[in-house]
Write an enzyme that holds these catalytic residues in place. Structure first.
Site, PDB file in Angstrom:
ATOM      1  N   ARG A  26       0.808  -1.225   0.000  1.00 49.07           N
ATOM      2  CA  ARG A  26       0.000   0.000   0.000  1.00 49.07           C
ATOM      3  C   ARG A  26       0.842   1.276   0.000  1.00 49.07           C
ATOM      4  O   ARG A  26       0.283   2.371   0.142  1.00 49.07           O
ATOM      5  CB  ARG A  26      -0.926  -0.002   1.220  1.00 49.07           C
ATOM      6  CG  ARG A  26      -0.214   0.217   2.533  1.00 49.07           C
ATOM      7  CD  ARG A  26      -1.010  -0.124   3.764  1.00 49.07           C
ATOM      8  NE  ARG A  26      -2.322   0.440   3.866  1.00 49.07           N
ATOM      9  CZ  ARG A  26      -3.164   0.188   4.883  1.00 49.07           C
ATOM     10  NH1 ARG A  26      -2.780  -0.616   5.862  1.00 49.07           N
ATOM     11  NH2 ARG A  26      -4.363   0.737   4.915  1.00 49.07           N
TER      12      ARG A  26
ATOM     13  N   ASP B 209     -14.870  -3.414  12.794  1.00 43.45           N
ATOM     14  CA  ASP B 209     -15.359  -2.366  11.903  1.00 43.45           C
ATOM     15  C   ASP B 209     -16.879  -2.442  11.784  1.00 43.45           C
ATOM     16  O   ASP B 209     -17.571  -1.416  11.783  1.00 43.45           O
ATOM     17  CB  ASP B 209     -14.749  -2.517  10.513  1.00 43.45           C
ATOM     18  CG  ASP B 209     -13.231  -2.523  10.530  1.00 43.45           C
ATOM     19  OD1 ASP B 209     -12.638  -1.841  11.391  1.00 43.45           O
ATOM     20  OD2 ASP B 209     -12.635  -3.224   9.680  1.00 43.45           O
TER      21      ASP B 209
END
Length: 306
Positions: free
Chosen positions: A103, A257
């Protein structure tokens, strides 16, 4: 101006999830996106916007199309020529997962590069959500732009929720993470920390200690703690809300989450903090019984009581 929408800020990545044999499944996920996914399912009358930055490669186009197919917009998020999304792979041992990331040059690192676009994306949102990972992928200047924009939206009436979500590998050092997260908490109405993260970052000895420390800045706090009870703290009030035990979890990816998404959807629907935490536990328990970070909307809604 009506404030009905929900916006989440961060990085939606390409997700490779391990299957039986040599094949991998390609999906889309990331901490703040996983939370918005649950919000989009559960606060279904509120337009959902994922605020980020995207590349112009085929995978980025697929991301944007996937969001649109599921009723999620990207607001004024920039599409950057030559940029591309981050990638991670999940490997499982039983239901427990580990991650490998690629990333470093993700387009999402430029989500605050156009301050006017960021302001436009956050205008008139009833709820704005972001995380410590959102902060960690930005440089110091971009973090400042993000927090200034969030503070302005909050002053205009948006509710702001934040999960510190500390991931050491994303930060240059502990001190930088502590400083950035402390700054984010000053613009936060609802904090959704995870106790092991806070223990690692601050040395907290208990969820109560986490709630007390954050309570100096934030008025509503839910300290998640895996299969242990979540501690709901509002002012001086404290209540432990037991988690739901799942005898045979399939995949724990995205559970915290999704808890956040369930909690925030319940609060937007007018449920009390304690009842919202109960709803959130049910959502998280449903998510760990499916593979990948994103459970189908119908499963989330059933768990939520819709």
């Amino acid at each position: 101006m009506s404030m009905q929408g929900v916006a989440s800020i961060g990085e939606c990545m390409l997700e490779l999830s391990g299957q039986s044999g040599p094949d991998w499944r390609l999906g889309f996920a990331g901490d703040t996106f996983n939370t918005l996914w649950a919000l989009a399912a559960l606060a279904k009358d509120r337009p959902a916007t994922y605020v980020s930055a995207f590349g112009d490669d085929p995978f980025s186009h697929q991301q944007i199309e996937f969001l649109a197919e599921n009723g999620i917009g990207i607001g004024a998020s920039p599409v950057i020529a030559g940029a591309r999304p981050g990638l991670y792979a999940i490997t499982l041992e039983g239901a427990e997962r580990s991650f490998t990331y690629w990333r470093a040059d993700s387009a999402a690192r430029q989500l605050a590069s156009n301050s006017d676009a960021l302001v436009k994306s956050l205008e008139s949102q009833s709820l704005i959500y972001f995380s410590g990972i959102t902060l960690a992928i930005l440089d110091e200047r971009a973090r400042g732009t993000l927090l200034t924009t969030v503070a302005a939206a909050r002053a205009a009436g948006s509710l702001v929720a934040f999960d510190p979500n500390y991931r050491p590998r994303l930060w240059p050092d502990v001190g930088t993470a502590q400083k950035a997260i402390a700054a984010a908490l000053t613009v936060t109405d609802i904090a959704l920390p995870t106790f092991p993260d806070e223990q690692m970052l601050h040395g907290d000895r208990s969820p109560e200690e986490t709630a007390t420390r954050l309570g100096r800045t934030v008025s509503e706090i839910v300290v998640k703690n895996g299969e242990m009870p979540a501690l709901v703290a509002t002012g001086a009030d404290r209540e432990e809300i037991p988690a739901i035990h799942v005898a045979k979890p399939v995949d724990t990816t995205g559970a915290g989450d999704s808890f956040n998404g369930g909690y925030l959807a319940a609060r937007l629907a007018g449920r009390s903090p304690a009842e919202a935490a109960r709803s959130a536990h049910r959502v998280a328990a449903a998510v760990v019984q499916v593979r990948g970070a994103l459970a189908p909307f119908d499963i989330l809604r059933k768990a939520f009581g819709q």
